[in-house]
Motif scaffolding. Structure first.
Motif, PDB file in Angstrom:
ATOM      1  N   SER A 291       0.880  -1.064  -0.042  1.00 40.55           N
ATOM      2  CA  SER A 291       0.081  -0.052   0.180  1.00 40.55           C
ATOM      3  C   SER A 291       0.855   1.506  -0.146  1.00 40.55           C
TER       4      SER A 291
ATOM      5  N   ARG B 166      -1.899   3.057  -3.227  1.00 44.32           N
ATOM      6  CA  ARG B 166      -2.316   3.737  -2.112  1.00 44.32           C
ATOM      7  C   ARG B 166      -3.644   4.579  -2.149  1.00 44.32           C
TER       8      ARG B 166
ATOM      9  N   ILE C 167      -7.152   6.006  -4.495  1.00 44.10           N
ATOM     10  CA  ILE C 167      -8.537   5.452  -4.511  1.00 44.10           C
ATOM     11  C   ILE C 167      -8.782   4.757  -5.859  1.00 44.10           C
ATOM     12  N   ASP C 168      -8.076   5.083  -6.970  1.00 39.98           N
ATOM     13  CA  ASP C 168      -8.147   4.358  -8.079  1.00 39.98           C
ATOM     14  C   ASP C 168      -7.642   2.933  -7.928  1.00 39.98           C
ATOM     15  N   ASP C 169      -6.578   2.674  -7.106  1.00 36.31           N
ATOM     16  CA  ASP C 169      -6.109   1.361  -6.883  1.00 36.31           C
ATOM     17  C   ASP C 169      -6.913   0.536  -6.181  1.00 36.31           C
ATOM     18  N   ILE C 170      -7.937   1.067  -5.182  1.00 39.91           N
ATOM     19  CA  ILE C 170      -8.985   0.195  -4.480  1.00 39.91           C
ATOM     20  C   ILE C 170     -10.023   0.078  -5.406  1.00 39.91           C
ATOM     21  N   ARG C 171     -10.290   0.942  -6.212  1.00 38.01           N
ATOM     22  CA  ARG C 171     -11.445   0.837  -7.184  1.00 38.01           C
ATOM     23  C   ARG C 171     -11.244  -0.121  -8.203  1.00 38.01           C
TER      24      ARG C 171
ATOM     25  N   ILE D 195      -2.673   3.798   3.113  1.00 40.53           N
ATOM     26  CA  ILE D 195      -3.543   4.280   1.921  1.00 40.53           C
ATOM     27  C   ILE D 195      -4.332   5.630   2.232  1.00 40.53           C
TER      28      ILE D 195
ATOM     29  N   ALA E  90      -9.200   6.322  -0.476  1.00 37.41           N
ATOM     30  CA  ALA E  90      -8.811   4.931  -0.439  1.00 37.41           C
ATOM     31  C   ALA E  90      -9.364   4.034   0.670  1.00 37.41           C
TER      32      ALA E  90
END
Length: 304
Positions: A72, A76, A78-82, A108, A112
């Motif tokens: 992370s 880290r 929000i696009d990575d979590i999306r 993060i 995120a």
């Protein structure tokens, strides 16, 4: 040549040494088929968080193709979590489940973290999330509440010695007793640190060379130097400040764990009120105050 801590990373629960409580909890969950879809592994560096995460994935019959590990610190936003959310409904490529391991998940971003919270609320039946962190207090309460929280502790010297001796036996390495004692002292409760030290010194020819090499290891060496100064009632503050400046940028919690481990060993060895004062000053975490907490704790011990 592959590093020892990678080469001898445990691959099943029976190989894990020094984390019996956590291992027993997970084994019982596995036997009763109640492993939750979200697990949070907390603990200092090098005590087995990622290793245990991978073993859990194996227990769940997750194939290598369906095990996704993310650090992370690098992933880290929000696009990575999306991106995880958009793919988590996909069926496993091979095996029964898909497992995401999010290392250092406290790093993060706020957005995120909120996106991750939504993922953990209702993951699909084939999706599992294993979070690992050295700083659980930095996570959203909601994330912690949706996870089975398992705390890994610094590994005892007895367990560390068993780990090192196993590797020495397999590699046909002979360590003199003083070298083993110094190695365990400087490992700071971390199996990874212990094996990295062994990696650096085992080919040196003489016991003296090995001892000198151990004492030159960066962070651990500097922290132990500070603790030794704090144990001396005649130490002046200006003797500490140069070493503290060298440690700026290092992880405050890692410094705290090494300090506590060393002070504990001193106190168990003999009656030492200053070792007790050190433990008191470093007892609480530095999640919020970070390195400033380390400086303040040192000053508190020196002035007490």
């Amino acid at each position: 040549m592959e590093e020892f801590y990678r080469k001898y990373r445990p691959e099943k629960f029976s190989d894990v040494i020094g984390q019996d409580s956590v291992v027993n909890i997970i084994k019982n969950k596995w036997k009763t088929k109640t492993i939750p879809h979200a697990i949070l592994l907390c603990g200092p560096f090098g005590v087995g968080k990622t290793t245990i995460a991978r073993i859990i994935a194996k227990c769940l019959k997750c194939s290598p193709y369906d095990l996704i590990e993310k650090n992370s610190a690098d992933y880290r936003g929000i696009d990575d979590i999306r991106a995880i959310r958009s793919t988590m409904n996909n069926a496993p490529i091979e095996g029964d489940v898909r497992v995401w391991v999010l290392d250092e998940c406290h790093k993060i971003t706020s957005d995120a973290a909120n996106a991750l919270l939504k993922i953990l609320e209702d993951p699909p039946s084939h999706a599992y999330f294993i979070l690992a962190t050295t700083e659980p207090e930095r996570l959203l309460d909601g994330i912690r509440q949706r996870c089975l929280v398992l705390k890994l502790n610094p590994i005892s010297e007895e367990s560390l010695q068993a780990i090192v001796q196993q590797v020495c036996s397999k590699e046909k390495i002979k360590l003199a007793e003083p070298v083993m004692e110094k190695l365990l002292e400087y490992a700071g409760g971390s199996a990874r640190e212990a094996l990295q030290i062994l990696d650096r010194v085992h080919q040196l020819e003489s016991k003296q060379e090995q001892l000198e090499a151990i004492t030159k290891i960066s962070t651990t060496t500097k922290v132990i130097e500070i603790v030794k100064l704090l144990l001396n009632k005649n130490t002046k503050w200006n003797q500490l400040t140069p070493i503290l400046k060298e440690l700026q940028g290092e992880d405050a919690e890692q410094i705290r764990y090494i300090t506590l481990s060393y002070a504990r060993s001193v106190l168990l060895g003999r009656d030492n009120p200053r070792a007790f004062r050190i433990i008191e000053a470093f007892r609480d975490n530095f999640y919020d105050c970070k390195f400033s907490g380390v400086v303040a704790a040192c000053y508190e011990v020196l002035c007490s």
